[in-house]
Design an enzyme around this catalytic site. Structure first.
Site, PDB file in Angstrom:
ATOM      1  N   PRO A 152       0.805  -1.226   0.000  1.00 58.06           N
ATOM      2  CA  PRO A 152       0.000   0.000   0.000  1.00 58.06           C
ATOM      3  C   PRO A 152       0.836   1.272   0.000  1.00 58.06           C
ATOM      4  O   PRO A 152       0.349   2.331  -0.409  1.00 58.06           O
ATOM      5  CB  PRO A 152      -0.822  -0.111   1.299  1.00 58.06           C
ATOM      6  CG  PRO A 152      -0.859  -1.569   1.595  1.00 58.06           C
ATOM      7  CD  PRO A 152       0.454  -2.110   1.120  1.00 58.06           C
ATOM      8  N   GLU A 165       0.102  -9.333   7.760  1.00 53.18           N
ATOM      9  CA  GLU A 165       0.265  -7.900   8.029  1.00 53.18           C
ATOM     10  C   GLU A 165       1.395  -7.280   7.208  1.00 53.18           C
ATOM     11  O   GLU A 165       1.579  -6.073   7.210  1.00 53.18           O
ATOM     12  CB  GLU A 165       0.541  -7.669   9.520  1.00 53.18           C
ATOM     13  CG  GLU A 165      -0.654  -7.897  10.420  1.00 53.18           C
ATOM     14  CD  GLU A 165      -1.806  -6.951  10.110  1.00 53.18           C
ATOM     15  OE1 GLU A 165      -1.578  -5.724  10.049  1.00 53.18           O
ATOM     16  OE2 GLU A 165      -2.934  -7.436   9.920  1.00 53.18           O
ATOM     17  N   ARG A 198      -0.037  -7.995 -22.638  1.00 53.05           N
ATOM     18  CA  ARG A 198      -0.793  -7.498 -23.782  1.00 53.05           C
ATOM     19  C   ARG A 198      -0.001  -6.485 -24.609  1.00 53.05           C
ATOM     20  O   ARG A 198      -0.407  -6.146 -25.718  1.00 53.05           O
ATOM     21  CB  ARG A 198      -2.146  -6.930 -23.341  1.00 53.05           C
ATOM     22  CG  ARG A 198      -2.065  -5.696 -22.483  1.00 53.05           C
ATOM     23  CD  ARG A 198      -3.419  -5.368 -21.856  1.00 53.05           C
ATOM     24  NE  ARG A 198      -4.508  -5.402 -22.809  1.00 53.05           N
ATOM     25  CZ  ARG A 198      -4.803  -4.420 -23.654  1.00 53.05           C
ATOM     26  NH1 ARG A 198      -4.062  -3.320 -23.641  1.00 53.05           N
ATOM     27  NH2 ARG A 198      -5.818  -4.522 -24.482  1.00 53.05           N
ATOM     28  N   ASP A 225      -5.444   2.263 -26.198  1.00 56.38           N
ATOM     29  CA  ASP A 225      -5.904   2.104 -24.815  1.00 56.38           C
ATOM     30  C   ASP A 225      -5.818   3.415 -24.054  1.00 56.38           C
ATOM     31  O   ASP A 225      -5.008   4.297 -24.360  1.00 56.38           O
ATOM     32  CB  ASP A 225      -5.036   1.067 -24.086  1.00 56.38           C
ATOM     33  CG  ASP A 225      -5.288  -0.340 -24.582  1.00 56.38           C
ATOM     34  OD1 ASP A 225      -6.315  -0.561 -25.237  1.00 56.38           O
ATOM     35  OD2 ASP A 225      -4.446  -1.215 -24.299  1.00 56.38           O
TER      36      ASP A 225
END
Length: 251
Positions: free
Chosen positions: A89, A116, A154, A169
């Site tokens: 994160p 954690e 891709r 894209d």
């Protein structure tokens, strides 16, 4: 290019590697994906890979030694050095620019944490880059690793049905880093809703301009900060700017 995925759950990746268009990249070896499980490097009868955190608190932390042994083995098998990426994160957001960089290099070692988190000493000793999918927390890094692998696959030649399809894209430099335009297919009228006439006109110049303006409009509405970045990079034409001035939501 080679990606080594360090994970306690390699079986989670099976559908990614065997399904969909991007499987061509993995089956052909254009993107070589290998797995290493830290549990295979743990000692003792229970092959323990986690323990309680020092200082107390909820949850468990992945232990340094099994991860270190696993990483050392993987890195020793690679002909050239590779970045070690931890999905976390606190990492920088996964963007198209990151995907392009990963997709044009020699690959990476993808470290998927669990519980954690992992012992900070492993991060200090081995990790060269931390990446996040967004401001939320997942149960582990596997989903983030799959997202990166799919995005990289891709971009490889011969993977998509239409070569260069990815150039249209969202976020691609070919679009100036903007969002993609709407798309339509048959029938031309569905539930009373018609395809925009310009797309039926056969006039490629008008179609191209309509798509550009829709891309500008949607970006202004949904992600105006992308317009700011495109403007700073000089990716907007005078005609683009003229169109944006007609929109109330232009930044």
């Amino acid at each position: 290019m080679r990606f080594d995925v360090i994970t306690l759950f390699p079986e989670l990746f099976a559908p990614l590697l065997s399904s969909g268009i991007t499987r061509r990249a993995y089956e052909s070896g254009a993107v070589d994906v290998r797995f290493a499980n830290p549990r295979d490097f743990a000692v003792g009868n229970y092959k323990r890979v986690d323990d309680r955190p020092f200082g107390g608190g909820p949850g468990m932390v992945m232990m340094a030694e099994p991860l270190h042994a696993c990483l050392s083995q993987v890195l020793s098998e690679r002909a050239v050095g590779a970045p070690v990426v931890l999905f976390s994160p606190i990492g920088k957001p996964l963007t198209h620019a990151v995907v392009e960089r990963m997709g044009s290099g020699e690959g990476a070692v993808l470290l998927c944490g669990r519980y954690e988190g992992i012992d900070q000493r492993i991060i200090d000793a081995h990790v060269t880059e931390q990446i996040s999918l967004g401001d939320f927390v997942l149960s582990g890094g596997e989903i983030a690793a799959m997202a990166l692998l799919d995005a990289v696959a891709r971009l490889q030649p011969g993977v998509l049905n239409t070569e260069g399809s990815h150039q249209q894209d969202s976020f691609n430099p070919a679009l100036g880093g903007l969002l993609d335009c709407p798309h339509y297919t048959r029938p031309d009228v569905w539930n009373g809703l018609a395809v925009p006439e310009v797309l039926m006109s056969g006039h490629h110049g008008h179609i191209e301009r309509w798509r550009r303006e829709q891309s500008l409009r949607i970006t202004a509405m949904r992600r105006p900060e992308l317009l700011v970045s495109a403007r700073r990079a000089g990716l907007l034409s005078n005609r683009d700017e003229e169109f944006l001035r007609t929109l109330d939501s232009s930044p």
